[in-house]
Design a protein around this motif. Sequence first.
Motif, short mmCIF file in Angstrom:
data_model
loop_
_atom_site.label_atom_id
_atom_site.label_comp_id
_atom_site.label_asym_id
_atom_site.label_seq_id
_atom_site.Cartn_x
_atom_site.Cartn_y
_atom_site.Cartn_z
N GLU A 126 0.83 -1.21 0.00
CA GLU A 126 0.00 0.00 0.00
C GLU A 126 0.86 1.27 0.00
N TYR A 130 0.93 3.87 -3.22
CA TYR A 130 0.58 5.28 -3.02
C TYR A 130 1.69 6.18 -3.55
N GLU A 134 0.95 8.44 -6.85
CA GLU A 134 0.81 9.87 -6.59
C GLU A 134 1.90 10.70 -7.26
N TYR A 223 8.93 11.84 0.46
CA TYR A 223 7.88 10.97 -0.06
C TYR A 223 7.45 9.94 0.97
N GLU A 226 5.25 11.69 3.57
CA GLU A 226 3.91 11.96 3.00
C GLU A 226 3.06 10.70 3.00
N ALA A 227 3.67 9.58 2.60
CA ALA A 227 2.93 8.32 2.60
C ALA A 227 2.56 7.90 4.02
N ASP A 228 3.47 8.08 4.95
CA ASP A 228 3.23 7.75 6.35
C ASP A 228 2.01 8.52 6.86
N CYS A 229 1.97 9.80 6.56
CA CYS A 229 0.86 10.64 7.00
C CYS A 229 -0.46 10.22 6.34
N SER A 230 -0.38 9.87 5.05
CA SER A 230 -1.61 9.54 4.32
C SER A 230 -2.28 8.29 4.88
N PHE A 231 -1.50 7.41 5.52
CA PHE A 231 -2.07 6.20 6.14
C PHE A 231 -2.20 6.37 7.66
N SER A 232 -2.26 7.63 8.09
CA SER A 232 -2.48 7.96 9.50
C SER A 232 -1.46 7.28 10.42
N TYR A 233 -0.27 7.08 9.91
CA TYR A 233 0.88 6.57 10.67
C TYR A 233 0.69 5.14 11.18
#
Length: 329
Positions: A126, A130, A134, A223, A226-233
């Motif tokens: 995932e 992403y 993106e 990057y 950003e991905a970490d944040c998008s999956f709420s960590y």
Amino acid sequence: MKISDFCIGDLVQGRLVVADATLGKTKGNPPKPYVRLTLTDGSEQVQSMLWDWDEEMSLPAKGLVLDINAKCTEYQGKKQLSNISYMPAEDQSITEFQPHYTEDVEGLFDAAMELIQGFGNTALRELLTYIYQENAEAIMYATSAASIHHMGIGGNLAHSVEVAHICEAISNLFPMSINHDLVVAGALVHDLGKVLTYKMDGPVIEYTKDGELFDHSVLGLVYLNEADCSFSYRYHQVVDLLKHICLSHHGSKEFGAPATPRFIEAYIVSYADGISATLDTLRQANKKAEAEGKEFTDKVFTCNNTRHLRQADIYNILKDSVIEDSEPF
């Protein structure tokens, strides 16, 4: 007009782009100003010396397209343009001069996505899906360097996929010791920072402001964060493993690594990165030596700053025993 087509003694006429122009002075008394002009066709470079330069004149600007007339000569084993005359071209479009490492960037991107979709680990699948989806256009466009290896559009993606395949092969040799998904995912993100490190203006590849201020190993964390944040960590620990691979892939602090590898997969990405970069560097050196009819390459700075025997000669020496479909690069 391709520099590779120039032969010593040819009179050449055509269109090239200014890659660099530097002012110098002769050692005579009195010293006289001259300009070392570097021209490019988008793939290769050639130099010309502009003697008796008027210091009141502006230097030719990087990226300026020139119509040139010159004679192809040789200096210290390298092509050089002598007796050059030039003028700015009416058409200053530089799109055609953009260096392409490969024309099949979409195919490479599909190959990367196929590797990603094959991950059994949900977090890695995932996260990388992403990141790649993106930033697809930027990832496909990026160069891996301003020179040396995998240079030009698609170069960084080609390098990353190469590193991933090398890592995959190693993990298949030691399936009980290496996490296949992590090492391949690490390969696919280890040089993401190159996307932010370089900018291409026609044939001229330069550092961005961020590229000047920060190492690409660090920029790649943009990057991942950003991905970490998008999956709420929720995949934060997995992201940390990928971050470590990014920061340690140059192997040692002596070679610019902010961190040194601390687990097996990080070591493998570091070694695979070196193999891919070295082979491509030598491939380019071999290509140049072949075009110039030389037995040895020029000195390769990143390979002990020494000349190397052409692979074609090794192929010919061993041709009676090589696999029939094998060819020297």
